[in-house]
Motif scaffolding. Structure first.
Motif, PDB file in Angstrom:
ATOM      1  N   ALA A  85       2.986  10.338  -5.143  1.00  0.00           N
ATOM      2  CA  ALA A  85       4.383  10.317  -5.870  1.00  0.00           C
ATOM      3  C   ALA A  85       5.034  11.667  -5.592  1.00  0.00           C
ATOM      4  O   ALA A  85       6.312  11.516  -5.150  1.00  0.00           O
ATOM      5  N   LEU A  86       4.517  12.596  -6.032  1.00  0.00           N
ATOM      6  CA  LEU A  86       5.161  14.147  -5.787  1.00  0.00           C
ATOM      7  C   LEU A  86       5.437  14.275  -4.383  1.00  0.00           C
ATOM      8  O   LEU A  86       6.823  14.821  -4.182  1.00  0.00           O
ATOM      9  N   LEU A  87       4.713  13.951  -3.282  1.00  0.00           N
ATOM     10  CA  LEU A  87       4.843  14.137  -1.893  1.00  0.00           C
ATOM     11  C   LEU A  87       6.266  13.217  -1.344  1.00  0.00           C
ATOM     12  O   LEU A  87       6.949  13.883  -0.880  1.00  0.00           O
ATOM     13  N   GLY A  88       6.359  11.959  -1.954  1.00  0.00           N
ATOM     14  CA  GLY A  88       7.244  11.260  -1.533  1.00  0.00           C
ATOM     15  C   GLY A  88       8.614  11.847  -2.094  1.00  0.00           C
ATOM     16  O   GLY A  88       9.791  11.750  -1.482  1.00  0.00           O
ATOM     17  N   ALA A  89       8.791  12.257  -3.423  1.00  0.00           N
ATOM     18  CA  ALA A  89      10.019  12.879  -3.860  1.00  0.00           C
ATOM     19  C   ALA A  89      10.207  14.232  -3.238  1.00  0.00           C
ATOM     20  O   ALA A  89      11.450  14.562  -2.966  1.00  0.00           O
ATOM     21  N   ILE A  90       9.156  15.049  -2.878  1.00  0.00           N
ATOM     22  CA  ILE A  90       9.512  16.370  -2.118  1.00  0.00           C
ATOM     23  C   ILE A  90      10.084  16.133  -0.705  1.00  0.00           C
ATOM     24  O   ILE A  90      10.865  16.693  -0.473  1.00  0.00           O
ATOM     25  N   LEU A 322       3.201   5.387   1.761  1.00  0.00           N
ATOM     26  CA  LEU A 322       2.537   6.013   2.917  1.00  0.00           C
ATOM     27  C   LEU A 322       1.482   7.150   2.655  1.00  0.00           C
ATOM     28  O   LEU A 322       0.519   7.130   3.107  1.00  0.00           O
ATOM     29  N   CYS A 323       2.065   8.212   1.749  1.00  0.00           N
ATOM     30  CA  CYS A 323       1.214   9.142   1.587  1.00  0.00           C
ATOM     31  C   CYS A 323       0.162   8.813   0.664  1.00  0.00           C
ATOM     32  O   CYS A 323      -1.026   9.435   0.973  1.00  0.00           O
ATOM     33  N   TYR A 324       0.132   7.886  -0.232  1.00  0.00           N
ATOM     34  CA  TYR A 324      -1.043   7.144  -0.970  1.00  0.00           C
ATOM     35  C   TYR A 324      -2.072   6.911   0.039  1.00  0.00           C
ATOM     36  O   TYR A 324      -3.263   6.967  -0.060  1.00  0.00           O
ATOM     37  N   LEU A 325      -1.499   5.855   1.149  1.00  0.00           N
ATOM     38  CA  LEU A 325      -2.397   5.130   1.950  1.00  0.00           C
ATOM     39  C   LEU A 325      -3.206   6.218   2.916  1.00  0.00           C
ATOM     40  O   LEU A 325      -4.448   6.259   3.041  1.00  0.00           O
ATOM     41  N   LEU A 326      -2.539   7.180   3.272  1.00  0.00           N
ATOM     42  CA  LEU A 326      -3.042   8.278   4.038  1.00  0.00           C
ATOM     43  C   LEU A 326      -3.911   9.269   3.204  1.00  0.00           C
ATOM     44  O   LEU A 326      -5.011   9.546   3.692  1.00  0.00           O
TER      45      LEU A 326
END
Length: 332
Positions: A85-90, A322-326
């Motif tokens: 979640a944080l990566l998506g926002a960043i 996408l970041c979660y799946l990776l």
């Protein structure tokens, strides 16, 4: 529970607060700089200090973020959701900053949280999201637009007989106060959003209880990184807010900042609602600009900004998913 995962999530949350600071520093000071009420470095230093102070003035927004958005399972699964979640926002913060688009860091964070939760087939508190996040996100810009217009009409009537040069000088001085109030509201709102994520991570790790008060070190860390980011500045977005929407003068800058600060304080203390400082100040600038004449507002720029508002949540959600799946693939 992997302690390393907790540390990574907390550090990532602090980095989000930092990007939030340089991304949204324009919210508090673009109008004051564009009207030459403050020099850029003085404005940034003032905004950084007021951001730091504002972070300690409440905790209602942080509670909404930590308890009212998504269900997070315990252990590393919950940490993976928060990290994604944080990566998506960043990522969205950096993309929108690069293009000078004043999108909302808050909307990006909530979009990231929802996208990561959906990818993990975890629960989303849709009713709470609709009432405490989506509704305020849509209403606050409309309120900012209307109140900005009304505030400027009132100022024009009150000072209709004032000496124009003296009035300009007086409002330029008054903008120091209104910009400080706006920066305080930014700290009150946006530092608490990072605090909410850190608290949620601590709850998942069984370090803190949901009913516990926010630890002082969490407040201090989130406030400090937000302030550092603010001092780093967001010059690309500052140009959009300060000059591309409308050429602001000191009275209109004062009206826009005062209106936006009032909306932020009301949302924080009355409704505990996380609203976007970007949305509020952008709409307030449009409202005060419309009092000159409707054509004075560069509505094409405004349209691009509004489009960014609608794109932010799904874009951040997609990146977070996408970041979660990776992340799950990487950890096996």
């Amino acid at each position: 529970m992997d302690t390393l995962a907790l540390v990574v999530v907390v550090v990532t949350a602090l980095f989000f607060a930092y990007t939030n600071g340089f991304h949204d520093s324009a919210n508090a000071i673009a109008t004051s700089i564009s009207t030459r009420a403050l020099t850029p470095r003085v404005a940034l230093a003032m905004a950084a200090f007021m951001n730091l102070a504002g972070a300690f003035l409440g905790s209602g927004v942080a509670k909404t973020v930590s308890e009212g958005v998504i269900e997070t399972p315990s252990g590393n699964e919950g940490m993976s959701i928060l990290f994604a979640a944080l990566l998506g926002a960043i990522v969205w913060n950096l993309v929108s900053w690069y293009y000078g688009l004043p999108s909302s860091s808050s909307t990006a964070l909530f979009g990231g949280m929802i996208g990561a939760a959906l990818a993990a087939t975890s629960g989303v508190h849709w009713r709470e999201v609709a009432l405490k996040i989506v509704l305020p996100m849509f209403l606050s810009p409309l309120i900012g637009l209307v109140l900005g217009y009304l505030a400027m009409v009132a100022l024009l009537w009150i000072f209709r007989r004032a000496n124009p040069r003296r009035a300009q000088r007086g409002f330029r001085m008054a903008q120091t106060v209104s910009a400080a109030a706006m920066a305080l509201g930014h700290g009150l709102q946006d530092a608490q959003k990072a605090m909410g994520v850190v608290v949620l991570a601590l709850v998942i790790a069984d370090v803190e209880d949901e009913s516990s008060a926010i630890p002082v070190w969490v407040k201090l860390a989130c406030a400090a990184t937000l302030s550092l980011g603010t001092y780093a500045g967001g010059w690309r977005i500052m140009r959009t807010l300060g000059r591309r929407i409308i050429e602001l003068d000191p009275p209109r800058g004062f009206a826009a900042e005062t209106t936006a600060a009032s909306v932020l304080y009301s949302a924080s203390y009355v409704f505990h609602a996380p609203v976007s400082t970007t949305h509020v100040i952008s709409s307030a600038i449009m409202g005060v600009g419309a009092t000159r004449r409707l054509s004075a507002v560069r509505w094409g720029v405004a349209q691009n900004i509004v489009t960014g508002w609608f794109v932010t949540m799904p874009a951040a959600a997609a990146v977070a998913a996408l970041c979660y799946l990776l992340t799950r693939l990487a950890v096996g």
